[in-house]
Design an enzyme around this catalytic site. Structure first.
Site, mmCIF file in Angstrom:
data_model
loop_
_atom_site.group_PDB
_atom_site.id
_atom_site.type_symbol
_atom_site.label_atom_id
_atom_site.label_comp_id
_atom_site.label_asym_id
_atom_site.label_seq_id
_atom_site.Cartn_x
_atom_site.Cartn_y
_atom_site.Cartn_z
ATOM 1 N N CYS A 1 11.347 19.531 -10.456
ATOM 2 C CA CYS A 1 12.482 19.252 -9.580
ATOM 3 C C CYS A 1 13.285 20.528 -9.327
ATOM 4 O O CYS A 1 13.588 21.267 -10.266
ATOM 5 C CB CYS A 1 13.359 18.200 -10.257
ATOM 6 S SG CYS A 1 14.832 17.778 -9.348
ATOM 7 N N HIS B 1 5.887 -0.673 -2.739
ATOM 8 C CA HIS B 1 5.396 0.037 -3.923
ATOM 9 C C HIS B 1 5.479 1.556 -3.770
ATOM 10 O O HIS B 1 4.825 2.290 -4.503
ATOM 11 C CB HIS B 1 3.965 -0.393 -4.272
ATOM 12 C CG HIS B 1 3.901 -1.789 -4.838
ATOM 13 N ND1 HIS B 1 2.735 -2.507 -4.979
ATOM 14 C CD2 HIS B 1 4.876 -2.604 -5.313
ATOM 15 C CE1 HIS B 1 2.995 -3.696 -5.502
ATOM 16 N NE2 HIS B 1 4.288 -3.790 -5.701
ATOM 17 N N ASN C 1 0.828 -1.210 0.000
ATOM 18 C CA ASN C 1 0.000 0.000 0.000
ATOM 19 C C ASN C 1 0.860 1.257 0.000
ATOM 20 O O ASN C 1 1.888 1.320 0.662
ATOM 21 C CB ASN C 1 -0.932 -0.001 1.209
ATOM 22 C CG ASN C 1 -1.864 -1.195 1.196
ATOM 23 O OD1 ASN C 1 -1.996 -1.856 0.161
ATOM 24 N ND2 ASN C 1 -2.508 -1.485 2.306
ATOM 25 N N ASN D 1 -8.358 -12.786 4.510
ATOM 26 C CA ASN D 1 -8.949 -12.253 3.277
ATOM 27 C C ASN D 1 -10.331 -12.888 3.109
ATOM 28 O O ASN D 1 -10.450 -14.109 3.208
ATOM 29 C CB ASN D 1 -8.050 -12.617 2.073
ATOM 30 C CG ASN D 1 -8.373 -11.803 0.833
ATOM 31 O OD1 ASN D 1 -9.527 -11.564 0.523
ATOM 32 N ND2 ASN D 1 -7.334 -11.386 0.119
ATOM 33 N N CYS E 1 15.988 13.007 -12.746
ATOM 34 C CA CYS E 1 17.174 12.680 -11.928
ATOM 35 C C CYS E 1 16.831 11.799 -10.730
ATOM 36 O O CYS E 1 17.710 11.410 -9.976
ATOM 37 C CB CYS E 1 17.890 13.964 -11.482
ATOM 38 S SG CYS E 1 17.029 14.852 -10.150
ATOM 39 N N CYS F 1 17.048 19.709 -11.095
ATOM 40 C CA CYS F 1 17.311 19.589 -12.540
ATOM 41 C C CYS F 1 16.179 20.148 -13.399
ATOM 42 O O CYS F 1 16.303 20.178 -14.626
ATOM 43 C CB CYS F 1 17.590 18.127 -12.905
ATOM 44 S SG CYS F 1 16.104 17.115 -12.985
HETATM 45 P P1 OAD Z 1 -6.085 -5.876 -4.836
HETATM 46 O O1 OAD Z 1 -7.086 -4.819 -5.080
HETATM 47 O O2 OAD Z 1 -5.563 -6.618 -6.000
HETATM 48 O O3 OAD Z 1 -6.664 -6.955 -3.825
HETATM 49 C C1 OAD Z 1 -7.329 -6.589 -2.659
HETATM 50 C C2 OAD Z 1 -7.586 -7.856 -1.853
HETATM 51 O O4 OAD Z 1 -8.139 -7.461 -0.613
HETATM 52 C C3 OAD Z 1 -8.583 -8.828 -2.500
HETATM 53 O O5 OAD Z 1 -8.038 -10.130 -2.439
HETATM 54 C C4 OAD Z 1 -9.830 -8.722 -1.600
HETATM 55 O O6 OAD Z 1 -10.526 -9.954 -1.484
HETATM 56 C C5 OAD Z 1 -9.209 -8.323 -0.286
HETATM 57 N N1 OAD Z 1 -10.092 -7.553 0.607
HETATM 58 C C6 OAD Z 1 -11.091 -6.690 0.291
HETATM 59 N N2 OAD Z 1 -11.611 -6.149 1.396
HETATM 60 C C7 OAD Z 1 -10.922 -6.673 2.451
HETATM 61 C C8 OAD Z 1 -10.978 -6.499 3.870
HETATM 62 N N3 OAD Z 1 -11.838 -5.676 4.438
HETATM 63 N N4 OAD Z 1 -10.098 -7.214 4.634
HETATM 64 C C9 OAD Z 1 -9.200 -8.049 4.067
HETATM 65 N N5 OAD Z 1 -9.099 -8.245 2.751
HETATM 66 C C10 OAD Z 1 -9.944 -7.565 1.942
HETATM 67 O O7 OAD Z 1 -4.904 -5.179 -3.990
HETATM 68 P P2 OAD Z 1 -3.380 -5.627 -3.847
HETATM 69 O O8 OAD Z 1 -3.256 -7.086 -3.693
HETATM 70 O O9 OAD Z 1 -2.794 -4.766 -2.801
HETATM 71 O O10 OAD Z 1 0.278 -1.999 -7.486
HETATM 72 O O11 OAD Z 1 -2.814 -5.203 -5.244
HETATM 73 C C11 OAD Z 1 -1.450 -5.339 -5.485
HETATM 74 C C12 OAD Z 1 -0.953 -4.219 -6.350
HETATM 75 O O12 OAD Z 1 -1.751 -4.116 -7.537
HETATM 76 C C13 OAD Z 1 -1.071 -2.843 -5.734
HETATM 77 O O13 OAD Z 1 -0.020 -2.535 -4.857
HETATM 78 C C14 OAD Z 1 -1.050 -1.956 -6.939
HETATM 79 C C15 OAD Z 1 -2.048 -2.710 -7.778
HETATM 80 O O14 OAD Z 1 -2.007 -2.479 -9.132
HETATM 81 C C16 OAD Z 1 0.786 -0.980 -8.166
HETATM 82 O O15 OAD Z 1 0.161 0.050 -8.351
HETATM 83 C C17 OAD Z 1 2.177 -1.225 -8.649
#
Ligand code: OAD
Length: 251
Positions: A155, A124, A85, A221, A135, A158
């Site tokens: 910036c 992230h 996050n 989850n 830069c 630069c």
């Molecule tokens: P996702 O949006 O892919 O997944 C969220 C997860 O949280 C899902 O598996 C849901 O079932 C679960 N969920 C929802 N509500 C919940 C709750 N109250 N308690 C527990 N779990 C819950 O998010 P991420 O896995 O964080 O990257 O996504 C990974 C990366 O994809 C992010 O960091 C971002 C995104 O694109 C970048 O931007 C590089």
């Protein structure tokens, strides 16, 4: 160790990326979260991130963040928190828990700065920071004037366009940060994974290092994920309810 994802902040009001009301249902990652998108249309990318900054600024850590922060601040604990996050809510919860009870309440850590080992490793990046697109110099986030591309922040060193200090699709994660995450996972007896769909690598591979070294996985989850079949314990509920129930009694 603990690995968290967007679901951890869902109960704070921060939208997740995937799932029914996930951000990627309404927005296309390749138009908003790639270096190419920023080169093509920096104003559009900044509009999106300015909107998200505003949204996140209005959110508060939820009971899941708080329970985890309190657990981590116990001096007897050596828990490493790795998060995907960028919302900074873990840090806010840690700061708050540290301020509320720096010395009392059963021996929380000493006052002052949050102990080094109890800080979140943000693999992230953070939406609260800027980075120069030329830069790569990092700085605290400055106000963004969205009038036109010419008014976007630049910036001070630069003159290159500043961008949010987050990792975009197609970009490598910071090597030192990533190796700290894998090292913590490799040394952990237990990896607690909360609120991640576990589909974005390399972050989603971090818990495998714990399993590889004989440790256990606990998954929090409501939905199952590719990691579920490896989990010794699956707690299928929202982290804002499950984590206090799990961690407060241990604290
Ligand atoms: P996702 O949006 O892919 O997944 C969220 C997860 O949280 C899902 O598996 C849901 O079932 C679960 N969920 C929802 N509500 C919940 C709750 N109250 N308690 C527990 N779990 C819950 O998010 P991420 O896995 O964080 O990257 O996504 C990974 C990366 O994809 C992010 O960091 C971002 C995104 O694109 C970048 O931007 C590089």
């Amino acid at each position: 160790m603990v690995l968290t994802g967007a679901g951890m902040s869902a109960e704070s009001g921060v939208p997740t990326f995937r799932g029914e009301s996930g951000l990627w249902r309404s927005y296309r990652p390749e138009e908003l979260a790639t270096p190419e998108a920023f080169s093509r249309d920096p104003l559009l990318v900044w509009e999106w991130y300015a909107w998200r900054r505003g949204l996140i600024a209005a959110c508060e850590p939820n009971p899941g963040h708080t329970a985890l922060a309190r657990f981590m601040l116990r001096p007897s604990r050596t828990t490493t928190l790795v998060t995907q996050n960028v919302d900074g809510l873990h840090t806010r919860a840690l700061e708050r828990a540290h301020q509320e009870e720096p010395t009392g309440g059963g021996g929380l850590a000493t006052p002052g700065e949050i102990p080094e080992g109890a800080r979140a490793i943000e693999v992230h990046g953070t939406i609260a920071g800027d980075r120069c697109s030329e830069c790569h110099l990092r700085s605290a986030a400055v106000p963004v004037d969205l009038t036109s591309v010419d008014t976007l922040p630049r910036c001070t060193e630069c003159g290159g366009l500043l961008r949010p200090d987050v990792v975009w699709f197609g970009e490598a994660l910071d090597e030192a940060v990533l190796s700290a995450a894998f090292e913590a996972a490799g040394n952990a007896d237990v990896c607690l994974v909360a609120g991640t769909s576990a589909v974005v690598h390399p972050a989603a591979s971090v818990p495998l290092a714990t399993l590889h070294n004989g440790g256990d996985l606990i998954e929090v989850n409501p939905e199952s994920t590719p990691l579920s079949r490896h989990a010794r314990v699956r707690l299928a509920g929202p982290s804002g309810e499950v984590l206090p129930a799990l961690l407060d009694p241990l604290g």
